[in-house]
Design an enzyme around this catalytic site. Structure first.
Site: not given
Ligand code: NAD
Length: 465
Positions: A371, A241, A275
């Site tokens: 975004e 997601e 999101c």
């Molecule tokens: P991010 O991608 O930076 O981090 C998300 C999670 O992934 C965190 O827990 C992070 O520690 C972890 N992570 C980082 N690198 C990783 C790796 N290599 N392997 C596994 N896990 C890893 O996202 P963010 O900045 O925390 O959140 C914002 C983003 O999330 C925005 O782009 C937003 O649109 C998206 N989002 C999407 C939804 C949806 O349902 N589509 C919902 C909420 C947020």
């Protein structure tokens, strides 16, 4: 200052490494937590497999009972959890309470869900049946915008379908989730639910661990691509997601007062860090000026401040890197767009960016094409419906969209042509546990919510004979 421990194999544990948590409203360190090292991760994965081998034999009533017990604990500790959520995430306290309430509702909803076996053929000498078998250990990887609700949205469907779950909160917002771990440690069988603190070093190791079977990831598109690569080594089941750049299209016959007020409210919810929030608005030339004036009138009423101050309607941006990205997008957009409101970066502690409305940007401006995930809304003009459909679809993302018009049939026709998993008409963000959401293009893979979303937590298993 409190130190939060991980929930591993039924116990709250310390490790050799701590990581601080910053309140985005003040930039002060409010707590720290133990980071899961290699040893803690391996113990957790082993315990998750043992717990799951027993949990998958429980009946639905047992699973339901556990989800309802967790819901009760969350409910009994709502104020404490909501306060932690506000302090780590920045959102106003009432919205944090709303997030906890939504999580309780999700636990209740999933407690009623079932994946019963289905019969395809039943004759005297042939039975063909579909069964839904749990995958095993689910890793739930959580972003920082709705840390508590997204944690529960992974925990609840994983447990009801017979899996165990390891939750990994984002490094900047682990506190409410880790506190949940301490609150439920006594009632959850050891290893069935585990919560690991992460300083940025744990996610990749968890995803690539050979004894984790399914990844439920919510986060950005660039990280989602990395997760997909890590999961490829064992061809793990995967839900992604990811990000969105959700358009709203306001036709000339829309109710301008209602659509502008609703869009302004939704686009700035959680300071734009949703999101599925509206990230760009296309408004027909005939109503453009009236629409912009109404949006400015609504946004001008917002009171930005510390989420614990009851006067605050909007908090800061959650973390420094997101703040810096937004400052850069804003600086760029101010060169070519017309700032109708805001546009400033207040000189104060906290990651605050004034709620900003910008008109007349070109679609190629990074504020429109990327975004933004923050409190800066571009409003763009259009003349022709075919043209606006093409512009709305010109993004690599495809999460949600909305069409605003008094001609519902026309709005439905346009909705069918938009590349998005969900397109709303005269509303936006109408989420329902029973309605599936399936992102398009680079907004992700798989389904959340609805029957289809629940089935993502189980292996389809056909017995034919
Ligand atoms: P991010 O991608 O930076 O981090 C998300 C999670 O992934 C965190 O827990 C992070 O520690 C972890 N992570 C980082 N690198 C990783 C790796 N290599 N392997 C596994 N896990 C890893 O996202 P963010 O900045 O925390 O959140 C914002 C983003 O999330 C925005 O782009 C937003 O649109 C998206 N989002 C999407 C939804 C949806 O349902 N589509 C919902 C909420 C947020």
């Amino acid at each position: 200052m409190s130190t939060f421990g991980a929930l591993v194999n039924g116990k709250i544990v310390a490790t050799d490494k701590k990581h601080p948590v910053i309140n985005p409203s003040t930039e002060e360190v409010i707590a720290d937590f133990y980071v899961a090292n290699e040893e803690a991760l391996n113990i957790a994965v082993k315990a998750a497999n043992i717990a799951q081998s027993q949990w998958c034999n429980t009946d639905y009533d047992t699973r339901k009972k556990l989800l309802l017990e967790i819901a009760e604990i969350v409910s009994n500790n709502k104020n404490e959890l909501a306060k932690l959520l506000t302090m780590e995430q920045g959102k106003p306290f009432v919205e944090a309470v709303g997030e906890i309430d939504m999580s309780i509702a999700a636990l209740h909803h999933y407690s009623e869900q079932r994946l019963d076996s289905e019969s395809l053929v039943e004759t005297d000498n042939l039975k063909v049946e579909k069964h839904y078998t749990p995958y095993g250990v689910v890793a739930g990887i959580i972003p920082w915008n709705f840390p508590f609700a997204i944690a529960i949205s992974k925990l609840a469907p994983a447990l009801i379908t017979g899996n165990s779950v390891i939750l990994k909160p984002a490094p900047t917002t682990p506190l409410s989730t880790m506190r949940l771990g301490a609150l439920i440690a006594q009632i959850v069988p050891p290893g069935l639910v585990q919560i690991l603190g992460d300083d940025g070093s744990v996610g990749e190791k968890l995803v690539s661990h050979p004894d984790v079977h399914k990844i439920s990831f919510t986060g950005s598109t660039p990280t989602g691509k990395k997760v997909m690569r890590s999961a490829a080594s064992h061809l793990k089941r995967l839900n992604l997601e990811l990000g969105g750049n959700d358009p709203a299209i306001v036709l000339a016959d829309a109710d301008v007062a209602v659509s502008a007020a609703t869009i302004a409210t939704i686009a700035f919810l959680n300071s734009g860090q949703v999101c599925t929030a509206i990230k760009r608005v296309y408004v027909h030339n005939d109503v453009y000026d009236e629409f912009c004036d109404t949006v400015v009138g609504v946004v001008n009423q917002f009171v930005q401040g510390d989420g614990l101050d009851p006067a605050s309607t909007h908090g800061p941006v959650q973390n420094l890197s997101q703040y810096e990205k937004l400052v850069s997008l804003l600086t760029d957009a101010k060169q070519s767009g017309r700032v109708l409101l805001g546009g400033e970066v207040p000189n104060q502690n906290g990651y605050f960016i004034s709620p900003t409305v910008i008109a007349d940007l070109d679609d190629s401006s990074p504020l429109v094409s990327e975004e933004q995930f923050g409190p800066i809304l571009p409003i763009l003009r259009f003349d022709d419906e075919d043209e606006v459909i093409q512009r709305a679809n010109s993004s690599a993302y495809g999460l949600t969209a909305s069409i605003w018009s008094s001609d519902i049939e026309l709005a439905r026709q346009i909705a069918r042509q938009i590349d998005a998993g969900t397109v709303w008409i005269n509303k936006h963000l109408d989420l329902n546990f029973d309605y599936p959401m399936s992102p398009c293009k680079e907004s992700g893979i798989g389904v959340e919510l609805g029957d289809e979303g629940l089935k993502q937590f189980a292996q389809l298993h056909v017995v034919n004979g």
